[in-house]
Scaffold this motif. Structure first.
Motif, PDB file in Angstrom:
ATOM      1  N   LEU A  20      60.458  55.134  34.859  1.00 41.68           N
ATOM      2  CA  LEU A  20      61.325  54.266  35.297  1.00 41.68           C
ATOM      3  C   LEU A  20      61.236  54.257  37.229  1.00 41.68           C
ATOM      4  O   LEU A  20      62.288  54.674  37.657  1.00 41.68           O
ATOM      5  CB  LEU A  20      62.849  54.524  35.088  1.00 41.68           C
ATOM      6  N   PRO A  21      59.967  54.147  37.498  1.00 37.73           N
ATOM      7  CA  PRO A  21      59.698  54.327  38.699  1.00 37.73           C
ATOM      8  C   PRO A  21      60.418  53.393  39.913  1.00 37.73           C
ATOM      9  O   PRO A  21      60.521  53.777  41.167  1.00 37.73           O
ATOM     10  CB  PRO A  21      58.169  54.051  39.055  1.00 37.73           C
ATOM     11  N   GLU A  22      60.952  52.454  39.389  1.00 37.74           N
ATOM     12  CA  GLU A  22      61.893  51.579  40.201  1.00 37.74           C
ATOM     13  C   GLU A  22      63.218  51.790  40.431  1.00 37.74           C
ATOM     14  O   GLU A  22      64.133  51.429  41.254  1.00 37.74           O
ATOM     15  CB  GLU A  22      61.872  49.973  39.616  1.00 37.74           C
ATOM     16  N   SER A  23      63.727  52.947  39.590  1.00 39.08           N
ATOM     17  CA  SER A  23      65.189  53.454  39.635  1.00 39.08           C
ATOM     18  C   SER A  23      65.371  54.730  40.425  1.00 39.08           C
ATOM     19  O   SER A  23      64.362  55.683  40.582  1.00 39.08           O
ATOM     20  CB  SER A  23      65.426  53.546  38.311  1.00 39.08           C
ATOM     21  N   ALA A  24      66.572  54.799  41.374  1.00 39.82           N
ATOM     22  CA  ALA A  24      66.786  55.954  41.823  1.00 39.82           C
ATOM     23  C   ALA A  24      67.201  57.247  41.051  1.00 39.82           C
ATOM     24  O   ALA A  24      68.221  56.869  40.251  1.00 39.82           O
ATOM     25  CB  ALA A  24      67.775  55.677  43.110  1.00 39.82           C
ATOM     26  N   LEU A  25      66.940  58.549  41.488  1.00 37.78           N
ATOM     27  CA  LEU A  25      67.506  59.542  40.215  1.00 37.78           C
ATOM     28  C   LEU A  25      68.987  59.663  40.119  1.00 37.78           C
ATOM     29  O   LEU A  25      69.413  59.752  39.290  1.00 37.78           O
ATOM     30  CB  LEU A  25      66.893  60.667  41.006  1.00 37.78           C
ATOM     31  N   PRO A  26      69.772  59.509  41.333  1.00 37.73           N
ATOM     32  CA  PRO A  26      71.480  59.711  41.326  1.00 37.73           C
ATOM     33  C   PRO A  26      71.804  58.583  40.595  1.00 37.73           C
ATOM     34  O   PRO A  26      72.781  58.952  39.818  1.00 37.73           O
ATOM     35  CB  PRO A  26      71.774  59.502  42.954  1.00 37.73           C
ATOM     36  N   GLU A  27      71.261  57.394  40.337  1.00 40.84           N
ATOM     37  CA  GLU A  27      71.693  56.217  39.714  1.00 40.84           C
ATOM     38  C   GLU A  27      71.341  56.496  38.057  1.00 40.84           C
ATOM     39  O   GLU A  27      72.188  56.435  37.231  1.00 40.84           O
ATOM     40  CB  GLU A  27      71.110  54.983  39.960  1.00 40.84           C
TER      41      GLU A  27
END
Length: 349
Positions: free
Chosen positions: A59-66
């Motif tokens: 999921l490269p498009e997603s931020a880790l905190p989210e």
């Protein structure tokens, strides 16, 4: 080699069975981003630690905190069904009784460990719990330094390749167990110092090696068993990487080798033997097909069974009665192929 005095333990897949909740919570993330969920088989094959690297790949498009937010929201509702793995509590109590300091090193979120560890009453077993360790290789160095632990006297027990890499990074003994996320094939590929099916086997190992950690060769017996039609019995077992071989097992203390052979064959197949004939001894040092590192002295026999009614115990997966020509075409483990070649060149009279 030094005696093991300190034990570092992973949580998920080593002490508790949380595979299904973790899979479901992970799939909730993928569904949220419109991705196909993982099957259990795909997840075992593709999931790895550190998990930020896993999510960066899938999921490269997603931020880790989210991602964290979605995962922990789902996992909170699923973790109430998480149960201890077999032998886990006995192992923790064993360490406590032997006054061997136990440390937790896990990626589990602090909040989830408090919930699970509190519900199980297990927090008391750890001298210190290092949780939310995104990369255990970094945290283990701090653990060793903070508690002044000698790496040569420390073992790290886990169920994933990352745990083996972490142990190797810190210079401690690596011990993998087959109760969690990574398969036997994946774990063997990482070449751990030790590999066991469960924590009961780890406990037995530690008990046997309360002095220096050296393992003497293990004397075993096995037989190529023939029926009245001249067919040989072949057994398929997970211990030998799902390859075919002969039945057999370890010789007990004060047990004669032929007595051990009769007992092992009876336990593994339900067969009684006649016409037992010694064939050869094999030096079997760390056979690549065996599920863990071991050094065996194999006492190989041939024998006859008057019955073809085989009753397998839980160590075996399948069996076949085959001719020697058919046996040669099977995917045999190395020692059995050596015995087969010997038997074919020295036919029974």
């Amino acid at each position: 080699m030094s005696q093991i005095r300190n034990v570092i333990l992973d949580w998920s897949g080593t002490l508790v069975d949380d595979f299904n909740p973790v899979l479901e919570a992970t799939n909730e993330i993928f569904k949220h981003y419109g991705k196909d969920p993982f099957s259990a088989e795909d997840f075992r094959e593709k999931f790895y630690l550190p998990f930020p690297d896993f999510y960066k790949e899938y999921l490269p498009e997603s931020a880790l905190p989210e991602l964290d937010h979605h995962y922990h929201t789902a996992f909170k509702l699923l973790q109430t069904g998480i149960v201890p793995l077999p032998h886990a509590l006995d192992f923790l109590e064993y360490l406590q009784e032997r006054q061997m300091p136990a440390f937790l090193l896990s990626t589990i979120h602090h909040e989830h460990f408090e919930a699970q560890g509190g519900r199980l009453g297990w927090k008391k077993y750890f001298k210190h719990a290092y949780v939310q360790a995104l990369d255990k290789r970094k945290v283990i160095m701090h653990l060793l330094a903070e508690h002044d632990l000698d790496a040569s006297e420390t073992i790290f027990i886990g169920d994933m390749i990352h745990d083996i890499d972490t142990a190797r990074h810190a210079g401690v003994m690596s011990c993998a167990v087959l109760t969690g996320y990574d398969s036997l094939q994946k774990l063997k590929g990482a070449n751990p110092d030790l590999l066991f099916r469960n924590l009961s086997e780890v406990q037995n190992y530690l008990e046997r090696h309360r002095g220096a950690l050296t393992d003497p060769p293990i004397p075993t017996v096995g037989a190529m068993i023939f029926n009245s039609q001249g067919e040989a019995l072949m057994i398929k077992t997970h211990k030998w990487s799902h390859k075919w071989g002969i039945p057999g097992g370890k010789i007990k203390l004060n047990e004669k080798s032929e007595d051990a052979l009769r007992r092992e064959i009876r336990e593994e197949t339900g067969l009684e033997l006649v016409d037992i004939c010694f064939q050869m001894v094999q030096d079997c040092i760390e056979p690549p097909e065996f599920y863990k590192k071991a050094h065996f002295l194999l006492l190989n026999y041939t024998a006859v069974s008057t019955s073809m009614d085989v009753t397998l115990n839980d160590e075996a997966e399948n069996y076949r009665w085959v001719s020697l020509d058919e046996a040669e075409k099977l995917d045999l483990n190395g020692p059995t192929r050596i015995l087969l070649d010997h038997v074919r060149s020295h036919p029974r009279r």
